[in-house]
Design an enzyme around this catalytic site. Structure first.
Site, PDB file in Angstrom:
ATOM      1  N   THR A   1      17.725  11.875  18.603  1.00  0.00           N
ATOM      2  CA  THR A   1      16.225  11.423  18.448  1.00  0.00           C
ATOM      3  C   THR A   1      15.646  11.452  20.354  1.00  0.00           C
ATOM      4  OG1 THR A   1      17.375   8.876  18.294  1.00  0.00           O
ATOM      5  CG2 THR A   1      16.482   9.932  16.693  1.00  0.00           C
TER       6      THR A   1
ATOM      7  N   GLY B   1      12.055   2.625  21.076  1.00  0.00           N
ATOM      8  CA  GLY B   1      13.735   1.833  20.590  1.00  0.00           C
ATOM      9  C   GLY B   1      12.889   1.011  19.700  1.00  0.00           C
TER      10      GLY B   1
ATOM     11  N   CYS C   1      10.365   3.449  16.839  1.00  0.00           N
ATOM     12  CA  CYS C   1      10.612   4.501  15.553  1.00  0.00           C
ATOM     13  C   CYS C   1      12.689   3.514  15.151  1.00  0.00           C
ATOM     14  CB  CYS C   1      11.301   5.474  17.156  1.00  0.00           C
ATOM     15  SG  CYS C   1      12.315   7.251  16.266  1.00  0.00           S
TER      16      CYS C   1
ATOM     17  N   THR D   1      16.240   5.851  16.889  1.00  0.00           N
ATOM     18  CA  THR D   1      16.063   5.354  18.144  1.00  0.00           C
ATOM     19  C   THR D   1      16.543   4.156  18.793  1.00  0.00           C
ATOM     20  OG1 THR D   1      14.559   7.116  18.720  1.00  0.00           O
ATOM     21  CG2 THR D   1      14.606   5.480  20.297  1.00  0.00           C
TER      22      THR D   1
END
Length: 180
Positions: A7, A165, A168, A171
Protein backbone atom coordinates in the site's frame (compact mmCIF):
# COMPACT_ATOMS: atom_id res chain seq x y z
CA UNK A 1 -5.31 -17.02 -5.76
CA UNK A 2 -5.73 -13.24 -6.12
CA UNK A 3 -3.09 -10.59 -6.55
CA UNK A 4 -1.14 -9.49 -3.49
CA UNK A 5 -0.90 -5.74 -3.11
CA UNK A 6 1.11 -3.47 -0.90
CA UNK A 7 0.00 0.00 0.00
CA UNK A 8 1.48 3.30 1.13
CA UNK A 9 4.96 4.76 0.68
CA UNK A 10 5.85 8.34 1.64
CA UNK A 11 9.13 10.20 1.08
CA UNK A 12 10.29 13.66 2.11
CA UNK A 13 13.32 15.93 1.76
CA UNK A 14 13.18 18.44 4.62
CA UNK A 15 15.75 20.84 6.10
CA UNK A 16 18.67 18.91 4.61
CA UNK A 17 17.36 15.54 5.82
CA UNK A 18 15.53 12.85 3.91
CA UNK A 19 13.32 10.00 5.02
CA UNK A 20 11.09 7.36 3.45
CA UNK A 21 8.35 5.45 5.25
CA UNK A 22 6.20 2.47 4.31
CA UNK A 23 3.53 0.50 6.08
CA UNK A 24 3.66 -3.27 6.52
CA UNK A 25 0.33 -4.48 5.19
CA UNK A 26 0.00 -6.86 2.25
CA UNK A 27 -3.55 -7.47 1.08
CA UNK A 28 -4.77 -10.27 -1.18
CA UNK A 29 -7.49 -8.96 -3.43
CA UNK A 30 -9.87 -6.61 -1.64
CA UNK A 31 -10.70 -8.73 1.37
CA UNK A 32 -7.85 -10.49 3.15
CA UNK A 33 -4.81 -9.08 4.96
CA UNK A 34 -2.08 -11.67 4.39
CA UNK A 35 0.84 -10.00 6.15
CA UNK A 36 1.23 -7.13 8.60
CA UNK A 37 5.03 -6.78 8.67
CA UNK A 38 6.17 -6.52 5.05
CA UNK A 39 9.22 -4.35 4.46
CA UNK A 40 8.50 -2.12 1.46
CA UNK A 41 11.29 0.41 1.92
CA UNK A 42 14.85 -0.71 1.24
CA UNK A 43 18.37 0.65 1.17
CA UNK A 44 20.22 0.16 -2.11
CA UNK A 45 23.66 0.99 -3.52
CA UNK A 46 25.73 0.62 -0.34
CA UNK A 47 23.00 2.32 1.72
CA UNK A 48 23.15 5.58 -0.26
CA UNK A 49 19.76 5.19 -1.97
CA UNK A 50 16.31 4.48 -0.56
CA UNK A 51 13.62 2.78 -2.63
CA UNK A 52 10.01 2.03 -1.75
CA UNK A 53 7.28 0.27 -3.68
CA UNK A 54 3.52 0.13 -3.85
CA UNK A 55 1.69 -2.46 -5.92
CA UNK A 56 2.11 -6.13 -6.59
CA UNK A 57 4.79 -7.56 -4.29
CA UNK A 58 6.34 -9.96 -6.80
CA UNK A 59 6.45 -7.22 -9.43
CA UNK A 60 8.06 -4.83 -6.98
CA UNK A 61 10.88 -7.28 -6.21
CA UNK A 62 11.56 -7.57 -9.94
CA UNK A 63 11.72 -3.79 -10.19
CA UNK A 64 13.97 -3.45 -7.12
CA UNK A 65 16.45 -5.84 -8.73
CA UNK A 66 16.25 -4.05 -12.06
CA UNK A 67 16.72 -0.63 -10.45
CA UNK A 68 19.62 -1.83 -8.33
CA UNK A 69 21.27 -3.15 -11.49
CA UNK A 70 20.83 0.24 -13.17
CA UNK A 71 22.29 1.99 -10.11
CA UNK A 72 25.37 -0.23 -10.34
CA UNK A 73 25.60 0.29 -14.10
CA UNK A 74 25.44 4.09 -13.74
CA UNK A 75 27.62 4.24 -10.61
CA UNK A 76 24.90 5.51 -8.28
CA UNK A 77 23.58 8.25 -10.59
CA UNK A 78 19.98 8.15 -9.38
CA UNK A 79 18.43 10.18 -12.17
CA UNK A 80 20.18 8.30 -14.97
CA UNK A 81 19.39 4.91 -13.39
CA UNK A 82 15.72 5.86 -13.00
CA UNK A 83 15.37 7.12 -16.57
CA UNK A 84 17.08 4.06 -18.04
CA UNK A 85 14.95 1.75 -15.91
CA UNK A 86 11.75 3.54 -16.96
CA UNK A 87 12.76 3.25 -20.62
CA UNK A 88 13.43 -0.46 -20.25
CA UNK A 89 10.24 -0.98 -18.21
CA UNK A 90 8.08 0.81 -20.75
CA UNK A 91 9.81 -0.66 -23.80
CA UNK A 92 9.63 -4.32 -22.81
CA UNK A 93 6.36 -6.13 -23.52
CA UNK A 94 6.68 -8.40 -20.47
CA UNK A 95 7.90 -5.71 -18.06
CA UNK A 96 5.00 -3.43 -19.08
CA UNK A 97 2.69 -5.93 -17.39
CA UNK A 98 4.29 -5.29 -13.98
CA UNK A 99 1.92 -3.56 -11.57
CA UNK A 100 3.97 -1.48 -9.18
CA UNK A 101 5.36 2.01 -8.69
CA UNK A 102 8.61 3.06 -7.07
CA UNK A 103 9.85 6.06 -5.18
CA UNK A 104 13.63 6.31 -5.19
CA UNK A 105 15.74 8.90 -3.40
CA UNK A 106 19.22 9.86 -2.37
CA UNK A 107 20.34 12.86 -0.31
CA UNK A 108 19.65 15.33 -3.12
CA UNK A 109 17.07 13.82 -5.48
CA UNK A 110 13.70 12.11 -5.13
CA UNK A 111 11.90 10.47 -8.07
CA UNK A 112 8.67 8.63 -8.81
CA UNK A 113 9.22 5.88 -11.39
CA UNK A 114 6.33 4.14 -13.14
CA UNK A 115 5.87 1.53 -15.84
CA UNK A 116 4.27 4.02 -18.19
CA UNK A 117 7.62 5.75 -18.52
CA UNK A 118 7.18 8.55 -16.01
CA UNK A 119 10.14 9.71 -13.99
CA UNK A 120 8.84 12.61 -11.91
CA UNK A 121 10.75 14.81 -9.49
CA UNK A 122 8.38 16.67 -7.15
CA UNK A 123 8.56 20.45 -6.75
CA UNK A 124 8.04 20.38 -3.00
CA UNK A 125 10.30 17.51 -1.92
CA UNK A 126 7.42 15.19 -1.07
CA UNK A 127 6.11 12.06 -2.83
CA UNK A 128 3.59 9.41 -1.85
CA UNK A 129 2.24 6.37 -3.69
CA UNK A 130 -0.16 3.53 -3.07
CA UNK A 131 -3.73 3.32 -1.88
CA UNK A 132 -3.06 5.63 1.07
CA UNK A 133 -0.74 7.86 -0.93
CA UNK A 134 -3.08 10.83 -1.27
CA UNK A 135 -3.78 10.83 2.47
CA UNK A 136 -0.08 10.63 3.32
CA UNK A 137 0.76 13.30 0.74
CA UNK A 138 -1.82 15.71 2.17
CA UNK A 139 -0.65 15.10 5.72
CA UNK A 140 3.00 15.44 4.76
CA UNK A 141 2.47 18.71 2.94
CA UNK A 142 0.61 20.18 5.91
CA UNK A 143 3.23 18.99 8.38
CA UNK A 144 6.11 20.29 6.27
CA UNK A 145 4.45 23.66 5.73
CA UNK A 146 3.09 24.37 9.20
CA UNK A 147 5.35 22.47 11.58
CA UNK A 148 8.56 22.44 9.59
CA UNK A 149 10.83 24.03 12.17
CA UNK A 150 9.64 21.64 14.88
CA UNK A 151 9.78 18.32 13.01
CA UNK A 152 12.50 16.23 11.39
CA UNK A 153 12.10 14.48 8.04
CA UNK A 154 11.73 11.18 9.92
CA UNK A 155 8.96 12.59 12.12
CA UNK A 156 7.08 13.99 9.11
CA UNK A 157 7.36 10.65 7.27
CA UNK A 158 6.15 8.62 10.25
CA UNK A 159 3.27 10.98 11.09
CA UNK A 160 2.12 11.07 7.45
CA UNK A 161 1.96 7.26 7.35
CA UNK A 162 0.13 7.16 10.69
CA UNK A 163 -2.52 9.52 9.33
CA UNK A 164 -2.84 7.48 6.12
CA UNK A 165 -3.18 4.33 8.26
CA UNK A 166 -6.03 5.93 10.19
CA UNK A 167 -7.94 6.57 6.95
CA UNK A 168 -6.98 3.91 4.39
CA UNK A 169 -8.06 0.30 5.02
CA UNK A 170 -5.10 -0.97 2.96
CA UNK A 171 -2.52 0.82 5.15
CA UNK A 172 -1.56 -0.34 8.64
CA UNK A 173 0.42 1.20 11.50
CA UNK A 174 3.43 -1.13 11.27
CA UNK A 175 5.61 1.62 9.85
CA UNK A 176 9.21 1.29 8.73
CA UNK A 177 11.13 4.56 8.34
CA UNK A 178 14.55 4.78 6.71
CA UNK A 179 16.70 7.92 6.70
CA UNK A 180 19.70 9.11 4.72
Amino acid sequence: MGNFHATTIFAVHHNGECAMAGDGQVTMGNAVVMKHTARKVRRLFQGKVLAGFAGSVADAFTLFEMFEGKLEEYNGNLQRAAVEMAKQWRGDKMLRQLEAMLIVMDKTTMLLVSGTGEVIEPDDGILAIGSGGNYALSAGRALKQYASEHLTAKQIAKASLEIAGDICVYTNHNIIVEEL
